[in-house]
Motif scaffolding. Structure first.
Motif, short mmCIF file in Angstrom:
data_model
loop_
_atom_site.label_atom_id
_atom_site.label_comp_id
_atom_site.label_asym_id
_atom_site.label_seq_id
_atom_site.Cartn_x
_atom_site.Cartn_y
_atom_site.Cartn_z
N ILE A 189 0.85 -1.20 0.00
CA ILE A 189 0.00 0.00 0.00
C ILE A 189 0.88 1.25 0.00
CG2 ILE A 189 -1.93 1.16 1.16
CD1 ILE A 189 -2.57 -1.66 0.05
N LEU A 210 1.89 1.68 -3.49
CA LEU A 210 0.81 2.32 -4.27
C LEU A 210 0.83 3.83 -4.09
CD1 LEU A 210 -2.64 0.52 -3.79
CD2 LEU A 210 -1.28 0.69 -5.87
N ARG A 211 1.11 4.23 -2.87
CA ARG A 211 1.10 5.66 -2.53
C ARG A 211 2.38 6.36 -3.01
NH1 ARG A 211 1.86 6.53 3.59
NH2 ARG A 211 3.96 6.13 2.84
N VAL A 232 -2.62 6.50 -4.85
CA VAL A 232 -3.42 6.99 -3.72
C VAL A 232 -2.61 8.04 -2.97
CG1 VAL A 232 -4.80 4.90 -3.33
CG2 VAL A 232 -2.56 5.09 -2.25
N SER A 264 -6.91 3.73 -0.12
CA SER A 264 -7.02 2.47 -0.88
C SER A 264 -8.39 1.83 -0.63
CB SER A 264 -5.90 1.51 -0.48
OG SER A 264 -5.99 1.19 0.90
N TYR A 277 -11.13 3.64 -2.92
CA TYR A 277 -11.05 3.21 -4.33
C TYR A 277 -11.53 1.77 -4.48
CZ TYR A 277 -8.52 7.34 -6.00
OH TYR A 277 -8.19 8.61 -6.38
N ILE A 308 -5.96 -0.92 -7.73
CA ILE A 308 -5.82 -0.65 -6.29
C ILE A 308 -6.48 -1.77 -5.49
CG2 ILE A 308 -6.56 0.90 -4.42
CD1 ILE A 308 -6.17 3.22 -6.46
N ARG A 309 -7.66 -2.16 -5.95
CA ARG A 309 -8.36 -3.22 -5.24
C ARG A 309 -7.54 -4.53 -5.27
NH1 ARG A 309 -14.68 -4.33 -4.62
NH2 ARG A 309 -14.60 -6.50 -4.03
N THR A 332 -4.35 -4.80 -5.48
CA THR A 332 -3.19 -4.66 -4.59
C THR A 332 -3.61 -4.87 -3.13
OG1 THR A 332 -2.28 -3.06 -6.15
CG2 THR A 332 -1.28 -3.11 -3.95
N LEU A 333 -4.70 -4.24 -2.75
CA LEU A 333 -5.18 -4.37 -1.37
C LEU A 333 -5.52 -5.84 -1.07
CD1 LEU A 333 -5.92 -2.82 1.19
CD2 LEU A 333 -8.19 -2.43 0.23
N ASN A 339 -8.18 -1.03 7.77
CA ASN A 339 -8.88 -1.04 6.49
C ASN A 339 -10.03 -2.07 6.49
OD1 ASN A 339 -9.43 -1.64 3.65
ND2 ASN A 339 -7.63 -0.35 3.24
#
Ligand code: ADP
Length: 504
Positions: free
Chosen positions: A313, A316-317, A323, A329, A332, A377-378, A380-381, A415
């Motif tokens: 995450i 990603l940022r 994000v 995250s 999204y 993003i989804r 990755t999470l 999360n």
């Protein structure tokens, strides 16, 4: 004399020292935290200054107490939890470290480990210590210090030196040099300790040329070790609990029974399953370790680590710039119905349990023309949950116990999307406690139980507060289909790993 109002937990981590005062309800009364320096003398080497570990830990203990005007008499006991495996050697007479602490992440002894494996030590080390031979563990670090610090071997032979992991070092300093001890959970990470007989192993000590006189006495995770020297915190406070960070978290999640599992979604992912009084040997690349326990009962755990969890995450940022914050995250991910067949395997630094492939690299599969940022993003999470599911499956197979519930903590456990998806994909109820500082809470419980601050495990369980529950709501068919896709994605990453391996 009336017992103190609080328990003081010292949480000595890899990048910072924290101290937390808890009250009887397990609520945080005061918290102080201080970062300290990391030293990288060569590529792959990581060191800490033991003096800075101690001074930062002491400073935050004083700060946490001062913040609420607590005196030594207000503290019923101190519990310690610490970064594991990090190795310190000091002079018994002066308390002076003979060099910097070699941190668990340090790879300087990787060649020595290779040589051990070549010499056929893998199975014996595994049978005795429950560990897979690796430079993480303390044995080769201690050997390295004795071999490379001038005069250290001679001083050690004369009985002048003391070795310890961070728990030992803190207790030594807290007691003004009176106690040289380590708790069983920390001892279990040294690769010198027989986890079945619960003794330092003579054969391993001989292989690493470690004199017995340098070793700390091994004690349980919950008993009265001694008191702080009055000069340290302004009075004599009982020190009564210690455990390595992951074992403390398992205890702090009240996973006291066989089959209970906790998952820490931090930078990496750390899963531990309580296996009761049985030391289960893994057939799936997990580690066998001693769990923290109270009341003289020995308990074991299976442990599996995921290298990249919350770090995906952060990636990603910070690198993908998809994000603005880690929390975003969730927003999204919630905007789309699913990940549209996209999978990300965040094997940025290889794959940990249960695959153990250092050559694997991050892999993105299933892209179509319609794939949007939200899907990426989804995916990755959700990769955090898939990786945990892989470890959980390995645990369940090793232990012969199906998992029905999972307790989570760590930064990414904030999360909700991640926890709901975890519940769906693992097909288990996921519990998030109110207090996600479970590592420190575990150390507090261990100390509090030893001095009667909490009466027994039931008393502790009663004080443990649930934050939110996530129950599975995905159909079995969909779960199986998603997991099938994930496994193909991991296979793809492993196929590419062959190319990495050839390149060296
Ligand atoms: P550690 O103790 O391992 O340093 P923490 O338990 O503090 O880590 O967790 C930090 C990690 O959690 C970071 O990698 C961050 O990206 C991730 N994280 C924090 N908040 C969220 C969130 N709301 N959603 C997803 N990930 C998060």
């Amino acid at each position: 004399m009336e017992q103190g109002k609080y328990i003081l937990a010292l949480d000595q981590g890899t990048t910072s020292s924290r101290s937390i005062l808890f009250d009887r309800t397990g609520r945080i009364v005061s918290l102080a935290q201080r970062e300290f320096a990391q030293y990288y003398p060569q590529p792959g080497w990581v060191e800490h200054n033991p003096r800075e570990i101690w001074s930062s830990q002491l400073a935050v203990a004083i700060e946490a107490m001062a913040n609420v005007g607590a005196r030594a008499t207000d503290v019923a006991a101190i519990g310690i939890t610490n970064q594991r495996e990090t190795t310190i050697v000091w002079d018994r007479a002066t308390g002076e470290p003979i060099g910097n602490a070699i941190v668990w992440q340090c790879r300087r002894t990787a060649d020595r480990i290779e040589a051990l494996k070549q010499a056929g030590w893998t199975d014996r080390i595994r049978e005795k210590t429950g560990l897979v031979p690796d430079a993480y563990f303390s044995a080769t670090k201690l050997e390295w210090l004795l071999d490379h610090v001038e005069g250290a071997r001679e001083r050690a032979a004369r009985g002048e030196l003391a070795f310890g992991t961070v728990d030992s070092w803190l207790i030594w300093n807290l007691t003004g040099g009176k106690r040289h001890i380590t708790d069983v959970t920390n001892a279990a990470r040294t690769m010198l300790f027989d986890v079945h007989r619960c003794v330092w192993d003579e054969e391993l000590l001989a292989e690493f040329h470690i004199p017995e006189s340098i070793l700390p006495e091994v004690v349980s995770s919950s008993e009265l070790y001694g008191c702080t020297d009055a000069s340290v915190l302004g009075g004599e406070i009982p020190i009564a609990g210690a455990a390595g960070d992951q074992q403390a978290a398992l205890f702090g999640q009240c996973c006291f029974e066989r089959g209970q599992v906790k998952n820490t979604y931090g930078t990496g992912g750390f899963l531990l399953m309580n296996t009761g009084d049985e030391a289960v040997t893994s057939q799936h690349g997990l580690i066998t370790t001693i769990a923290a326990s109270a009341g003289g009962k020995r308990q074991y755990a299976l442990e599996g680590s995921v290298f990249v969890a919350g770090a995906a995450i952060q990636w990603l940022r910070d690198e993908m710039r998809e994000v603005k914050s880690a929390a975003q995250s969730e927003e999204y991910a919630d905007e789309v119905f699913d990940s549209a067949g996209v999978y990300l395997v965040p094997a940025f630094t290889g794959l940990g349990a249960p695959y153990w492939n250092p050559y694997a690299r991050g892999t993105l599969v299933g892209l179509t023309r319609g794939c949007r940022k939200e899907h990426f993003i989804r995916a990755t999470l959700e990769s955090l949950a898939y990786q945990s599911a892989d470890v959980i499956r390995a645990m369940a197979e090793d232990a012969g116990t199906a998992l029905t519930e999972l307790r989570v903590d760590g930064g990414a456990s904030a999360n909700n999307h991640l926890l709901q998806f975890t519940s769906d994909i693992v097909d288990a109820t996921v519990y998030r406690p109110k207090c996600i500082e479970t590592t420190a809470l575990g150390a507090a419980y261990l100390a509090g139980l030893a001095v009667g601050y909490w009466k027994d495990l039931e008393d502790v369980r009663t004080s443990w507060q649930l934050g939110r529950t996530f129950t599975p709501r995905m159909a079995a068919e969909e779960r199986e289909s998603l997991l099938f896709g994930w496994r193909r994605a991991v296979h793809t990453a492993l196929a590419y790993a062959e190319y990495q391996e050839q390149r060296g």
